[in-house]
Design a protein around this motif. Structure first.
Motif, PDB file in Angstrom:
ATOM      1  N   ARG A  28     -13.775  -6.573 -30.904  1.00 51.75           N
ATOM      2  CA  ARG A  28     -14.471  -5.960 -32.032  1.00 51.75           C
ATOM      3  C   ARG A  28     -15.242  -4.720 -31.596  1.00 51.75           C
ATOM      4  O   ARG A  28     -15.302  -3.716 -32.323  1.00 51.75           O
ATOM      5  N   ALA A  29     -15.828  -4.774 -30.399  1.00 50.06           N
ATOM      6  CA  ALA A  29     -16.518  -3.592 -29.865  1.00 50.06           C
ATOM      7  C   ALA A  29     -15.528  -2.461 -29.618  1.00 50.06           C
ATOM      8  O   ALA A  29     -15.804  -1.294 -29.927  1.00 50.06           O
ATOM      9  N   ARG A  30     -14.372  -2.814 -29.087  1.00 50.80           N
ATOM     10  CA  ARG A  30     -13.351  -1.806 -28.791  1.00 50.80           C
ATOM     11  C   ARG A  30     -12.907  -1.088 -30.066  1.00 50.80           C
ATOM     12  O   ARG A  30     -12.667   0.122 -30.053  1.00 50.80           O
ATOM     13  N   ARG A  31     -12.823  -1.823 -31.141  1.00 56.39           N
ATOM     14  CA  ARG A  31     -12.394  -1.214 -32.402  1.00 56.39           C
ATOM     15  C   ARG A  31     -13.471  -0.311 -32.998  1.00 56.39           C
ATOM     16  O   ARG A  31     -13.197   0.484 -33.898  1.00 56.39           O
ATOM     17  N   ARG A  32     -14.706  -0.415 -32.470  1.00 63.53           N
ATOM     18  CA  ARG A  32     -15.778   0.510 -32.843  1.00 63.53           C
ATOM     19  C   ARG A  32     -15.818   1.735 -31.917  1.00 63.53           C
ATOM     20  O   ARG A  32     -16.672   2.601 -32.069  1.00 63.53           O
ATOM     21  N   GLY A  33     -14.942   1.738 -30.927  1.00 59.31           N
ATOM     22  CA  GLY A  33     -14.956   2.833 -29.973  1.00 59.31           C
ATOM     23  C   GLY A  33     -15.784   2.567 -28.740  1.00 59.31           C
ATOM     24  O   GLY A  33     -16.000   3.476 -27.921  1.00 59.31           O
ATOM     25  N   TRP A  34     -16.259   1.327 -28.561  1.00 57.46           N
ATOM     26  CA  TRP A  34     -17.046   0.941 -27.400  1.00 57.46           C
ATOM     27  C   TRP A  34     -16.188   0.122 -26.443  1.00 57.46           C
ATOM     28  O   TRP A  34     -15.232  -0.523 -26.844  1.00 57.46           O
ATOM     29  N   ARG A  35     -16.550   0.139 -25.183  1.00 58.79           N
ATOM     30  CA  ARG A  35     -15.804  -0.622 -24.181  1.00 58.79           C
ATOM     31  C   ARG A  35     -16.746  -1.452 -23.322  1.00 58.79           C
ATOM     32  O   ARG A  35     -17.964  -1.230 -23.298  1.00 58.79           O
TER      33      ARG A  35
END
Length: 314
Positions: free
Chosen positions: A223-230
């Protein structure tokens, strides 16, 4: 509070942890004494049947304790502790983790250096497997997602292994080795990580559907990745993990059931996005797995069957 470290709230989920959590709490007491209110430690107890809550309150009165009356599972238990967190940085540390030095400065430093990071992890060395366990990526195969090691896993496993057996200051030597190494993008491991509390809450934290344990951390990562976070591993910090010590003690028989169930739930939740990453013919594979469980686990058989015919949740 002594300067030099950002204020942090540390959530430790416990279950029947007498004789297990004390070493970790003694290490954290050092940080509490050094940084005072800048280090908040929260015990989130998952309905322990032993003396965990009373022992913590008696021996460590400075620790905040959430005493859940029922066993809620890892994710919901952690969330009950997060509700008491008051500092901008949030950490979770399992009771079966041993800290090597001050991991917090390096991890918080990585987050402050790169606003694209959602969470920072130390190298988590699995004492049972004799390897670093959190240098991994996801891939899709036969209707499910799996972890596989990054190519550099063996290199860092060898480094930590050698430092553990050598007569050196492990934390100082590791800092020297990792001085010029950038954080390594990886899949989130819930055993030990630090993130910004506001981002954790913005994402909703751990999803209670991943009960009682496993894959709630991977779901949060995705879910974080889909916000642009890793999420990333910071090699300058390390911990030792006695992997699944509590789970193996109390849930060993059902461990694989929960692992596969939540693996399936993860793919069902994110299947549209995962189809862009190699997920194919998942309903066919789920049906095949239901047939495979015909004389196996009835819970898994039912879950894969319903998933195969198009159920939205299992």
């Amino acid at each position: 509070m002594e300067s030099g470290m950002r204020p942090i709230s540390i959530v430790i989920p416990t279950y029947n942890a007498v004789g297990q959590v004390e070493h970790l709490l003694q290490r954290l007491q050092h940080f509490h004494e050094k940084y005072l209110d800048g280090v908040q430690v929260i015990i989130a107890d998952d309905g322990s049947r032993d003396d965990t809550v009373a022992a913590v309150q008696r021996g460590y009165p400075w620790i905040d304790v959430v005493a859940n009356q029922e066993n809620r599972g890892f994710g919901q238990n952690v969330m009950s502790g997060v509700a008491l967190a008051r500092h901008p940085y949030l950490a979770t540390i399992n009771t079966d983790v041993e800290l090597v030095g001050n991991i917090f400065k390096a991890l918080i430093g990585a987050l402050e250096d790169d606003d694209r990071l959602f969470a920072a992890m130390p190298l988590i060395y699995n004492r049972n497997l004799d390897k670093v366990e959190n240098l991994a990526r996801l891939y899709c195969h036969r209707g499910l997602c799996w972890h596989t090691e990054l190519a550099i896993e063996e290199e860092w496993s060898s480094i930590v292994r050698d430092l553990m057996t050598g007569a050196v200051d492990m934390k100082a030597r590791l800092r020297d080795i990792a001085r010029n190494t950038r954080p390594i993008l990886s899949v989130l491991c819930g055993a030990t990580f630090i993130c910004r509390r506001d981002r954790f809450l913005e994402l909703g934290g751990f999803d209670p559907r991943f009960r009682p344990f496993y894959w709630e951390d991977v779901d949060l990562d995705y879910r974080a990745r889909r916000r642009g976070w890793r999420c990333a591993v910071v090699p300058a910090a390390t911990v030792i993990h006695r992997h699944s010590e509590t789970i193996d003690k109390y849930q060993k028989v059902r461990k694989m059931r929960y692992l596969r169930l939540n693996q399936l739930r993860f793919v069902m939740e994110h299947q549209r996005a995962l189809m862009q990453e190699g997920l194919t013919m998942q309903h066919l594979w789920w049906s095949a797995r239901a047939v495979k469980e015909l004389f196996g686990d009835p819970v898994l058989r039912s879950a894969f069957l319903w998933a195969g015919i198009g159920a939205r949740q299992v």
